[in-house]
Design an enzyme around this catalytic site. Structure first.
Site, PDB file in Angstrom:
ATOM      1  N   HIS A 728       0.751  -1.269   0.008  1.00 20.43           N
ATOM      2  CA  HIS A 728      -0.001   0.027  -0.092  1.00 20.43           C
ATOM      3  C   HIS A 728       0.877   1.220   0.099  1.00 20.43           C
ATOM      4  O   HIS A 728       0.472   2.240  -0.632  1.00 20.43           O
ATOM      5  CB  HIS A 728      -0.984  -0.032   1.136  1.00 20.43           C
ATOM      6  CG  HIS A 728      -0.160   0.016   2.451  1.00 20.43           C
ATOM      7  ND1 HIS A 728       0.311  -1.237   2.898  1.00 20.43           N
ATOM      8  CD2 HIS A 728      -0.200   0.858   3.367  1.00 20.43           C
ATOM      9  CE1 HIS A 728       0.658  -0.972   4.264  1.00 20.43           C
ATOM     10  NE2 HIS A 728       0.482   0.330   4.455  1.00 20.43           N
ATOM     11  N   ASP A 729       2.161   1.343   0.709  1.00 29.27           N
ATOM     12  CA  ASP A 729       2.826   2.416   0.778  1.00 29.27           C
ATOM     13  C   ASP A 729       4.073   2.300   0.098  1.00 29.27           C
ATOM     14  O   ASP A 729       5.344   3.155   0.200  1.00 29.27           O
ATOM     15  CB  ASP A 729       3.180   2.760   2.161  1.00 29.27           C
ATOM     16  CG  ASP A 729       2.113   3.369   2.836  1.00 29.27           C
ATOM     17  OD1 ASP A 729       1.383   4.162   2.183  1.00 29.27           O
ATOM     18  OD2 ASP A 729       2.076   3.483   4.157  1.00 29.27           O
ATOM     19  N   LYS A 732       6.175   5.224  -1.331  1.00 28.47           N
ATOM     20  CA  LYS A 732       7.107   6.113  -0.459  1.00 28.47           C
ATOM     21  C   LYS A 732       8.678   5.856  -0.820  1.00 28.47           C
ATOM     22  O   LYS A 732       9.422   6.713  -0.364  1.00 28.47           O
ATOM     23  CB  LYS A 732       6.878   5.834   0.998  1.00 28.47           C
ATOM     24  CG  LYS A 732       5.507   6.280   1.531  1.00 28.47           C
ATOM     25  CD  LYS A 732       5.632   5.732   3.170  1.00 28.47           C
ATOM     26  CE  LYS A 732       4.365   6.417   3.733  1.00 28.47           C
ATOM     27  NZ  LYS A 732       4.073   5.750   5.102  1.00 28.47           N
ATOM     28  N   HIS A 757       2.665   9.841  -2.902  1.00 29.62           N
ATOM     29  CA  HIS A 757       2.963   8.507  -2.926  1.00 29.62           C
ATOM     30  C   HIS A 757       2.362   7.406  -3.386  1.00 29.62           C
ATOM     31  O   HIS A 757       2.505   6.408  -3.921  1.00 29.62           O
ATOM     32  CB  HIS A 757       3.629   7.864  -1.420  1.00 29.62           C
ATOM     33  CG  HIS A 757       2.662   7.712  -0.659  1.00 29.62           C
ATOM     34  ND1 HIS A 757       1.709   8.834   0.054  1.00 29.62           N
ATOM     35  CD2 HIS A 757       1.866   6.727  -0.019  1.00 29.62           C
ATOM     36  CE1 HIS A 757       0.960   8.076   0.962  1.00 29.62           C
ATOM     37  NE2 HIS A 757       1.009   6.992   0.771  1.00 29.62           N
ATOM     38  N   HIS A 783      -6.002   3.581  -0.861  1.00 26.92           N
ATOM     39  CA  HIS A 783      -6.125   3.468   0.614  1.00 26.92           C
ATOM     40  C   HIS A 783      -6.180   4.904   1.228  1.00 26.92           C
ATOM     41  O   HIS A 783      -6.170   4.646   2.392  1.00 26.92           O
ATOM     42  CB  HIS A 783      -5.016   2.411   1.027  1.00 26.92           C
ATOM     43  CG  HIS A 783      -3.616   3.124   0.877  1.00 26.92           C
ATOM     44  ND1 HIS A 783      -2.899   3.508  -0.087  1.00 26.92           N
ATOM     45  CD2 HIS A 783      -2.831   3.475   2.171  1.00 26.92           C
ATOM     46  CE1 HIS A 783      -1.556   4.061   0.298  1.00 26.92           C
ATOM     47  NE2 HIS A 783      -1.572   4.027   1.595  1.00 26.92           N
ATOM     48  N   HIS A 784      -5.810   5.949   0.552  1.00 26.08           N
ATOM     49  CA  HIS A 784      -6.137   7.272   1.417  1.00 26.08           C
ATOM     50  C   HIS A 784      -7.071   7.862   0.798  1.00 26.08           C
ATOM     51  O   HIS A 784      -7.493   9.230   1.232  1.00 26.08           O
ATOM     52  CB  HIS A 784      -4.840   8.061   0.872  1.00 26.08           C
ATOM     53  CG  HIS A 784      -3.692   7.762   1.778  1.00 26.08           C
ATOM     54  ND1 HIS A 784      -3.234   7.637   3.047  1.00 26.08           N
ATOM     55  CD2 HIS A 784      -2.304   7.172   1.450  1.00 26.08           C
ATOM     56  CE1 HIS A 784      -2.137   7.226   3.684  1.00 26.08           C
ATOM     57  NE2 HIS A 784      -1.630   6.728   2.752  1.00 26.08           N
ATOM     58  N   ASP A 812      -4.586   0.069   7.778  1.00 29.22           N
ATOM     59  CA  ASP A 812      -3.384   0.753   7.741  1.00 29.22           C
ATOM     60  C   ASP A 812      -3.598   1.850   9.053  1.00 29.22           C
ATOM     61  O   ASP A 812      -2.580   2.014   9.770  1.00 29.22           O
ATOM     62  CB  ASP A 812      -3.433   1.580   6.497  1.00 29.22           C
ATOM     63  CG  ASP A 812      -1.998   2.176   6.396  1.00 29.22           C
ATOM     64  OD1 ASP A 812      -1.039   2.006   6.871  1.00 29.22           O
ATOM     65  OD2 ASP A 812      -1.759   3.307   5.712  1.00 29.22           O
TER      66      ASP A 812
END
Length: 872
Positions: A728-729, A732, A757, A783-784, A812
């Protein structure tokens, strides 16, 4: 609200009426002025008197073909309709020398808002294409309700007039009602019936039709309605409109003018080229009964009805039209006029339509009163003409229904015959008049190449002349001829047909044409020729074939596993390949139920029963199955199950043809496991860059899997999310360390960089064709996002956010808040749960949050099991 009608006499009486009824000078007052057969100077004087007394009221006016005042239709008057709203305000606007597109643009910009409840439009019939305006507004604003109509001129059909409080001759004038509580319901009465065959408009331009069925439209009207129709089209022709369906609404178009030189007819509205039309007529009894049924559906009294009815309906129905108005008047006070085309909003198709021959009406209510209507039967004496008209239209209706039924049957029969037969029609000399598509396709000639030629054009030279002589003598005698004919295509390729040719007569017994029906049997004839050759093979050739067949069987048996069972799945035969796969001998397999060989997971899901059920219905099925060998090992087979039928077409046995795909599946599993490890490692790398433990991604994976299962997602998809969520990240990795690991709150500019990101992660993964990486791309991107639309990067809202993103967001945030980060300390559980309750339906999907709280103990068990200080 309240609706009042006033017959204008002079200024003083108008003023007294306004004062008596407490009519306010505000934009809560909506005025419609209707006039018929009146001196225009008096009409403008009435308008000016209104302007001086009620300058702030909204105003619009039109000439008519009769004024609806209460429950009656009147002529030779100036009638002012006052709509007095309590909670709705109004506005009016006029247009002069503007194009239709400019008018639509202005209405959209200047009049339509979120509070617009109704548009009332009056259009100058002879200056503007109102239908185009209606359609364009529907495209831009499908839920906007439009009523009103084209102005009339007392059946003169020469000129009409619409105007506003400031302009004497407008093209269009629009009144708008704005409200948050006004209830608006549109209805219409039509009930004209169609008669005769369906026809197609083959040439038209907007409201002018040139040809129907490739004939002059004027000739069509003369053929069915008589030669005098051209001279009286606007008085008699309007009684027989063309009817078609548009957006689910029956639309009639009345003829209003004729161009005898071109043979064209102008209609009171557009008819598109290619439209299927029928003639319409007024079945008085049907109209009356249908109207009563429609009107009686309204049980409660309403506050007001705006009514806009076709002038033709008034002219044709006569006293029945007056009954229609009286019945509607029992529902609410009426005001409106007889139009040259009435506007109707259909809520089902979200379209605004220009109609003819209808009574359209708009029911308005600001309050919620439920005063029950006392339905009164309207009895009156009918004159002889009305009785005669009703009898004639009833007779026509019954004959029309029977004719339509026969035509419908014949059209189906014709279509079936056309689809499956090769058809040609010839004159009495044998010259081709017509052919169907099957004839064209088989012969290879175009229709133009065939019409006007004799059938000799397709005659094959092998056909004896005597056959054609017999054919011709037979059909000339009035009998039907049937026989086998060998023809040839345009390229010279032979083909065979069974032909049946018969004479067709007119109703008076005179000759019409010869009709030939043919069935293509070329393939059958060619197959017969092949069989003749093949059946001549010698015995040694037969032995060779048997030898080849034995070799084929050996090849199949060495590569394909085969089982044969009875209808109860008891094994009757197993070939060597299957014995090698299973580890059993054929003797050990025969008599065993094949379900005993299946993996436990197949037995628990009753897969064998499902397969047997499909086979019993003579369906073949294919499955990938896991079997258990004699030594307990597993092997995977791609299995085709096929039912074998006996001579009575009954299922007698099942055969299973199987390919061993064990190695393929083992390799595929190894690839998938490698992908999982890569995804988990990449996710951990992304978290490590932001100085977070790799266990964060493992916890997020477990939380996501659990929440997906609780939400009813399949095991396959839940597992895919579990494998994808660690990424998911991953984006970054593209964020600089000074932002990523800043031990304090980010500035606005830094946060905008950090937000990228999500896009970076998506761009890294989106081009892969692997399911895991494609799912990872979706998770990274969404996811954000937040349930209320305030998230990033796209601002998606509610269920527009993919379920993977909504689940990972909860997993998360839950884990991030519960553990130390470079910019914060871990939160206490109570504080986290308090935030989740607050952000329900804001940040997070409310249904998923509810599942989270109901199963909190399961999430905490994962948290405790995968703590950062626990060795895994």
């Amino acid at each position: 609200m309240k609706l009042l009608n006033y017959r204008y006499k002079d200024r003083d009486s108008l003023k007294k009426f306004i004062q008596k009824n407490s009519i306010l000078d505000t934009n809560f007052t909506f005025i419609q002025l209707f006039y018929s057969d009146s001196d225009i100077k008096n009409v403008y004087k009435a308008r000016d008197d209104l302007n001086s007394i009620l300058p702030n009221a909204s105003f619009m006016a039109t000439s008519t073909a009769g004024i609806v005042k209460g429950g009656e239709i009147v002529d030779g008057e100036i009638v002012i309709s006052f709509s007095l709203f309590e909670h709705s305000f109004t506005k009016s606007l006029c247009y002069v020398s503007k194009t239709a597109d400019e008018i639509v643009e202005s209405i959209s910009k200047d009049l339509i808002t979120s509070s617009t409840k109704l548009l009332v439009i009056f259009a100058n019939t002879f200056k503007i294409n109102s239908e185009y305006i209606l359609k364009e507004i529907s495209l831009k604003h499908p839920n906007i309700v439009i009523s009103g109509g084209n102005a009339g001129d007392d059946f003169k059909f020469k000129t009409s007039n619409v105007f506003s409080s400031k302009c004497n001759t407008c093209d269009v004038v629009v009144g708008v009602i704005y409200s948050d509580i006004l209830k608006v319901e549109t209805k219409y009465l039509f009930n004209w019936q169609t008669i005769g065959k369906q026809m197609v408009v083959t040439k038209s331009s907007e409201n002018i039709v040139y040809e129907i069925n490739n004939q002059s439209v004027l000739d069509i009207y003369k053929h069915y309605l008589g030669d005098e129709i051209a001279e009286n089209m606007h008085t008699l022709g309007i009684e027989f409109p063309l009817i078609f369906s548009e957006d689910g609404v029956d639309v009639a178009r009345a003829p209003i003018a004729v161009d005898e030189a071109q043979g064209s007819v102008q209609f009171a509205g557009d008819i598109k080229e290619g439209s299927y039309v029928k003639f319409g007529y007024a079945n008085i009894e049907n109209i009356k009964n249908a109207n009563i049924e429609t009107i009686n559906q309204n049980r409660f009294k309403n506050e007001a009805i705006y009514i806009y009815s076709c002038a033709t309906r008034r002219q044709v129905l006569g006293s029945y039209f007056k009954e229609e108005l009286k019945s509607l008047h029992t529902l609410a006070p009426l005001s409106g006029f007889a139009t040259y085309g009435e506007f109707f909003h259909d809520s089902k198709s979200c379209s605004n339509n220009l109609l003819n021959i209808t009574t359209t009406y708009v029911v308005l209510n600001e309050g919620n009163k439920e005063e029950i209507i006392e339905q009164k039967r309207v009895d009156r004496n009918k004159n002889i003409e009305e009785i005669r008209l009703k009898a004639i239209t009833t007779l026509v209706a019954k004959i029309g229904e029977e004719l339509d039924e026969n035509l419908y049957y014949l059209e189906q029969f014709k279509r079936i015959v056309n689809n499956f037969s090769i058809i040609s029609a010839t004159d009495e000399k044998g010259i081709i008049k017509d052919v169907n598509e099957n004839f064209i396709s088989l012969s290879g000639y175009s229709k133009e190449e065939l019409i006007g030629k004799s059938h000799n054009i397709v005659r094959h030279e092998d056909m004896p002349k005597e056959v054609y002589r017999d054919m011709w003598e037979t059909i000339k005698s009035g009998k039907s001829w049937r026989g086998l004919v060998k023809n040839k295509t345009k390229e010279g390729k032979p083909y065979y047909v069974i032909s049946e040719i018969s004479e067709v007569l007119n109703k008076d017994g005179s000759f019409k044409e010869y009709l030939g029906f043919r069935t293509d049997i070329t393939e059958l004839e060619e197959y017969k020729n092949i069989l003749r050759v093949e059946l001549d093979i010698k015995s040694n050739n037969l032995e060779d074939n048997l030898h080849y067949m034995q070799q084929y069987e050996n090849i199949i048996n060495s590569s394909i596993a085969i089982l044969k069972t009875d209808t109860k799945s008891i094994i009757k035969y197993a070939n060597k390949k299957f014995c090698d796969l299973s580890g059993y001998t054929e003797d050990e397999l025969v008599g065993k139920n094949c379900s005993e060989l299946r993996h436990q997971k197949h037995r628990e899901s009753h897969l064998c029963d499902k397969i047997t059920e499909k086979l019993s219905k003579k369906e073949s099925v294919q499955y990938i199955l896991t079997n258990i060998a004699k030594d307990g090992s597993e092997y995977i087979i791609d299995s085709l199950f096929y039912p074998l039928l006996n001579r009575n077409n009954e299922v007698s046995e099942y055969i299973q043809v199987m390919l061993d795909v064990t190695e393929i599946y083992a390799l595929n599993e190894e690839i998938i496991n490698t992908q999982r490890e890569v995804v988990l490692t990449m996710g951990a790398i992304g978290e490590t860059r932001s100085k977070e433990t790799g266990l964060h991604v493992k916890r997020v994976a477990e939380y996501s899997y659990l929440l997906a299962k609780l939400a009813g997602i399949s095991e396959e998809e839940a597992s895919l999310l579990k494998q994808a969520s660690p990424m998911h990240d991953i984006g970054k990795v593209g964020i600089s360390d000074n932002i990523l690991n800043k031990p304090a709150k980010l500035t606005l500019e830094e946060f905008e960089v950090m937000k990228t990101h999500a896009i970076i992660g998506y761009e890294m993964l989106q081009h892969s064709k692997r399911p895991i990486l494609r799912a990872s791309a979706q998770v990274a991107l969404t996811h954000h996002e937040k349930y209320d639309g305030s998230g990033y990067p796209r601002g998606l809202k509610a269920e527009n956010i993919p379920i993977y993103g909504r689940i990972t967001a909860i997993a998360d945030v839950f884990d991030a808040l519960g553990h130390d980060r470079c910019y914060k300390k871990a939160w206490e559980l109570d504080k986290i749960l308090e935030l989740f309750e607050k952000e329900r339906a804001k940040h997070f999907d409310p249904n998923l949050i509810d599942l989270f709280f109901k199963n909190l103990d399961k999430f905490l068990e994962i948290r405790d099991r995968l703590q950062d200080n626990v060795l895994i």
